[in-house]
Design an enzyme around this catalytic site. Structure first.
Site, PDB file in Angstrom:
ATOM      1  N   CYS A  67      -0.972   2.838   6.405  1.00  0.00           N
ATOM      2  CA  CYS A  67      -0.671   1.475   6.832  1.00  0.00           C
ATOM      3  C   CYS A  67      -0.326   0.631   5.611  1.00  0.00           C
ATOM      4  O   CYS A  67      -0.640   0.996   4.473  1.00  0.00           O
ATOM      5  CB  CYS A  67      -1.852   0.874   7.587  1.00  0.00           C
ATOM      6  N   HIS A  73      -8.817   3.022  -2.928  1.00  0.00           N
ATOM      7  CA  HIS A  73      -7.414   2.778  -2.574  1.00  0.00           C
ATOM      8  C   HIS A  73      -6.751   1.935  -3.661  1.00  0.00           C
ATOM      9  O   HIS A  73      -6.505   0.745  -3.480  1.00  0.00           O
ATOM     10  CB  HIS A  73      -7.381   2.066  -1.209  1.00  0.00           C
ATOM     11  N   CYS A  87       0.813  -1.227   0.000  1.00  0.00           N
ATOM     12  CA  CYS A  87       0.000   0.000   0.000  1.00  0.00           C
ATOM     13  C   CYS A  87       0.844   1.274   0.000  1.00  0.00           C
ATOM     14  O   CYS A  87       0.369   2.327  -0.433  1.00  0.00           O
ATOM     15  CB  CYS A  87      -0.917   0.026   1.215  1.00  0.00           C
TER      16      CYS A  87
END
Length: 387
Positions: free
Chosen positions: A373, A343, A91
């Site tokens: 995160c 995302h 991520c």
């Protein structure tokens, strides 16, 4: 060491991964569009002076495989002398791309770099081809590879209720919708062609993922998505699946001054951190604290934060332990976050940094932190300072 500055930062609109506006647009096209866009917006930059392109992408297979950074640069018609590498910290990939470029510039190995990232989650699903080693189960719970269950765990540890999660998710959509209506995203979105619901070519100018019709009642009616029996995390309080790309033009402060380019933000400090994979969403807390320590700053010095909203159950514990609950509405994710915008994994790091810089300019803030995160237990953070 040299100071590293951001002179421009842009992104594509965010498209829904399921039958969205970019369903007929490849990840390389999203990326190439921004690479070309940065140079068109900054004509004083000679493309031949660009040292390297650092491009985040998580699922490096199919159309995103075989070094999508280089493929996209060639597709964009950039000089063949520009090197390009694809970066993967899950991520945090495109924020890691910024960190990698920043270090190259700091030590004098580069003067100008392009950074960014992309993920087309409609074409290349998040779990496509993933095959975890069975031996990992000796030290890491199997559920640690299931992001929704890690959010459930973190939320339970911090006493985050279903009602708190739904309220946070609603606020994300409301803030993102307001930002769209007020034009707050206009300075960061570079419109590009996509296809409407009828398949006709159309110019996409706004994020498709935001749901302004969201209500607390509608969110409350959703079933738990990951733990049907005891869970509180739903699709509505999780980050949406979306397709998109983001990019930044990064250079040394001296080069920006030489070219007469406006310095939009300086990279003040950077950090990454590991944490327990079973609560991977807690990573922003140690990463942010580490980055602030390196900058000689405290949490009270920071005027704005951008925290990637993987899940409401993950975001709220981080906000709580960073001491931001009481000032959340004034300081954190002013334009909403990934719950509303989605995302796209490799895109999100430089996307939230781009939104942060634009919000810092709009509000007059001097110092800001972008943090997120990372799956399997990591966090990444960057401290930015406006001149």
């Amino acid at each position: 060491m040299k100071n590293v500055v951001i002179v421009d930062c842009i992104r594509t609109p965010m498209g829904r991964s399921k039958n969205g506006v970019f369903r007929h647009t490849r990840a390389e096209d999203l990326s190439a569009h921004l690479m070309k866009g940065l140079l068109k917006r900054n004509p004083s930059v000679d493309p031949n002076d660009i040292e390297d392109i650092y491009w985040g992408c998580v699922q490096q297979t199919l159309e995103q495989g075989f070094n999508i950074a280089r493929n996209s640069a060639l597709l964009a018609g950039l000089p063949q002398s520009i090197a390009a590498t694809t970066v993967n910290r899950l991520c945090g990939s495109s924020m890691q791309a910024l960190h990698d470029a920043s270090r190259a510039i700091m030590v004098g190995d580069a003067e100008i770099c392009i950074i960014g990232g992309v993920e087309h989650m409609g074409h290349v699903p998040m779990n496509h081809g993933v095959d975890f080693h069975s031996g990992l189960s000796k030290s890491v719970a199997k559920a640690s590879g299931m992001m929704g269950l890690t959010a459930e765990m973190l939320g339970k540890m911090h006493g985050i209720s279903r009602e708190q999660q739904d309220a946070f998710a609603l606020a994300s959509h409301q803030k993102a919708h307001k930002a769209t209506i007020e034009g707050y995203f206009d300075s960061e979105i570079l419109p590009m062609e996509g296809h409407d619901e009828n398949g006709a070519l159309t110019l996409v100018t706004h994020d498709e993922v935001i749901r302004p019709e969201t209500t607390l009642e509608g969110l409350a009616a959703l079933r738990p998505a990951f733990d049907p029996a005891n869970g509180t995390v739903t699709a509505g309080s999780s980050s949406a699946l979306s397709d998109g790309a983001s990019a930044m033009l990064v250079m040394s402060e001296e080069k920006a001054n030489e070219l007469g380019l406006p310095i939009r933000a300086k990279v003040r400090s950077m950090a990454v951190s590991g944490c327990d994979p079973s609560i991977m969403g807690y990573g922003p807390v140690p990463a942010t604290k580490k980055a602030l320590k390196r900058a000689g700053l405290s949490l009270d010095d920071i005027e704005l934060f951008e925290l990637n909203e993987a899940f409401a159950a993950q975001s709220l514990p981080c906000i709580k332990d960073l001491g931001l609950l009481d000032v959340m509405d004034e300081k954190v994710n002013l334009n909403g976050g990934a719950i509303a915008l989605g995302h796209p994994l490799g895109c999100s790091g430089s996307r939230i940094a781009t939104t942060l810089i634009n919000n810092m300019e709009r509000t007059g803030a001097k110092l800001g932190v972008a943090t997120m995160c990372i799956g399997l237990g990591q966090g990444i953070a960057t401290v930015f300072e406006r001149p």
